[in-house]
Design a protein around this motif. Structure first.
Motif, PDB file in Angstrom:
ATOM      1  N   HIS A  39       0.933  -1.218   0.009  1.00 22.71           N
ATOM      2  CA  HIS A  39      -0.148  -0.006  -0.021  1.00 22.71           C
ATOM      3  C   HIS A  39       0.945   1.367   0.021  1.00 22.71           C
ATOM      4  O   HIS A  39       0.438   2.145  -0.723  1.00 22.71           O
ATOM      5  CB  HIS A  39      -0.992  -0.005   1.246  1.00 22.71           C
ATOM      6  N   SER A  85      -2.857  -0.613  -5.384  1.00 21.04           N
ATOM      7  CA  SER A  85      -4.264  -0.580  -4.850  1.00 21.04           C
ATOM      8  C   SER A  85      -4.525  -1.957  -4.568  1.00 21.04           C
ATOM      9  O   SER A  85      -4.024  -3.137  -5.492  1.00 21.04           O
ATOM     10  CB  SER A  85      -5.369  -0.325  -6.074  1.00 21.04           C
ATOM     11  N   ILE A 113      -6.757  -5.569  -2.936  1.00 21.19           N
ATOM     12  CA  ILE A 113      -8.028  -6.107  -2.248  1.00 21.19           C
ATOM     13  C   ILE A 113      -7.510  -7.542  -1.723  1.00 21.19           C
ATOM     14  O   ILE A 113      -6.397  -8.050  -1.850  1.00 21.19           O
ATOM     15  CB  ILE A 113      -8.700  -6.535  -3.734  1.00 21.19           C
ATOM     16  N   TRP A 133     -14.720  -5.754  -6.320  1.00 19.74           N
ATOM     17  CA  TRP A 133     -13.655  -5.004  -6.274  1.00 19.74           C
ATOM     18  C   TRP A 133     -13.600  -3.969  -7.398  1.00 19.74           C
ATOM     19  O   TRP A 133     -12.755  -3.225  -7.690  1.00 19.74           O
ATOM     20  CB  TRP A 133     -12.374  -5.818  -6.649  1.00 19.74           C
ATOM     21  N   HIS A 148     -14.878  -1.196  -7.753  1.00 17.50           N
ATOM     22  CA  HIS A 148     -14.532   0.338  -7.091  1.00 17.50           C
ATOM     23  C   HIS A 148     -12.983   0.263  -6.932  1.00 17.50           C
ATOM     24  O   HIS A 148     -12.384   1.596  -7.206  1.00 17.50           O
ATOM     25  CB  HIS A 148     -15.127   0.412  -5.934  1.00 17.50           C
ATOM     26  N   ASN A 149     -12.319  -0.788  -6.462  1.00 11.57           N
ATOM     27  CA  ASN A 149     -10.958  -0.775  -6.424  1.00 11.57           C
ATOM     28  C   ASN A 149     -10.020  -0.379  -7.865  1.00 11.57           C
ATOM     29  O   ASN A 149      -8.747  -0.558  -7.786  1.00 11.57           O
ATOM     30  CB  ASN A 149     -10.414  -1.774  -5.576  1.00 11.57           C
ATOM     31  N   ARG A 167      -8.035   3.557  -4.828  1.00 14.96           N
ATOM     32  CA  ARG A 167      -7.046   2.549  -3.882  1.00 14.96           C
ATOM     33  C   ARG A 167      -8.006   2.663  -2.373  1.00 14.96           C
ATOM     34  O   ARG A 167      -8.593   3.810  -2.125  1.00 14.96           O
ATOM     35  CB  ARG A 167      -5.786   3.267  -3.772  1.00 14.96           C
ATOM     36  N   ALA A 168      -7.778   1.443  -2.055  1.00 17.86           N
ATOM     37  CA  ALA A 168      -8.582   1.362  -0.495  1.00 17.86           C
ATOM     38  C   ALA A 168      -7.758   2.352   0.391  1.00 17.86           C
ATOM     39  O   ALA A 168      -6.544   2.352   0.176  1.00 17.86           O
ATOM     40  CB  ALA A 168      -8.555   0.026  -0.103  1.00 17.86           C
TER      41      ALA A 168
END
Length: 192
Positions: free
Chosen positions: A17, A22, A24, A37, A39-40, A44-45
């Motif tokens: 990270h 990004s 998951i 995933w 959205h990812n 990025r989370a």
């Protein structure tokens, strides 16, 4: 090296990270995402999500997936399904092969690089199938160390770990001559 005990995921997830990738979560010993995933692929989370996913987990409970493409700073992965194909490429590209982050897989190697010459328009999935593997980018992900391989149950392992950043390379250094020859595929979701 024989796998002997579970490996905690949070330290590696936080390191990846921190490289701007990004991430998951993946199902245990699987190439399948443990979350939705989509959205990812665009965002990025944050660190909190990474900690929530990977805190108190190990590679027998979850795996780590790296989402490729612009969301990860234009990172792509050349997946060599055969070790001899990787070794041939590495002999022809010695300096590059020694500098790019590389993962040992059950059959071959994953070679990570940043690409400034994206082969297709943003927002469209990219996967080029080659005789000895694939070249993957946007809207795809790869299984990252220390996740367990689905078949062998052995952890993926960095042979060359990324340090401060993932270096830039050109598509032609992986045998892709012109972006016009690149095909698009939305059917590939992960690599071996």
């Amino acid at each position: 090296m024989k796998y002997s005990r579970p490996i905690p995921l949070l330290p590696e997830a936080m390191r990846l990270h921190g490289l701007g990738l990004s991430l998951i979560p993946l199902r245990s010993a699987s190439k399948n995402a443990a979350i939705r995933w989509k959205h990812n692929q665009r965002e990025r989370a944050d660190e909190r999500a990474i900690r929530d996913w990977f805190r108190d987990t190990d590679n027998e409970q979850l795996g780590i997936g790296i989402v490729l493409g612009p969301v990860s700073g234009n990172v792509m992965v050349r997946d060599f399904d055969r070790l001899d194909a990787y070794q041939h490429w590495a002999r022809l590209n010695c300096r590059l092969a020694k500098s790019l982050p590389t993962v040992e897989t059950a059959r071959g190697r994953h070679v990570y690089f940043r690409c400034n010459e994206l082969p297709i328009a943003a927002g469209v999935g990219f996967c080029r199938h080659l005789a000895d593997g694939e070249l993957r980018g946007e809207r795809h992900y790869v299984v990252a160390p220390p996740s367990l391989h689905p078949r062998t149950k052995q952890p993926y392992r960095w042979s060359i770990a990324p340090n401060d950043s993932i270096p830039v390379a050109k598509l032609e250094q992986f045998g892709i001559r012109t972006p016009a020859g690149v095909t698009q595929s939305m059917s590939c979701l992960s690599v071996s």
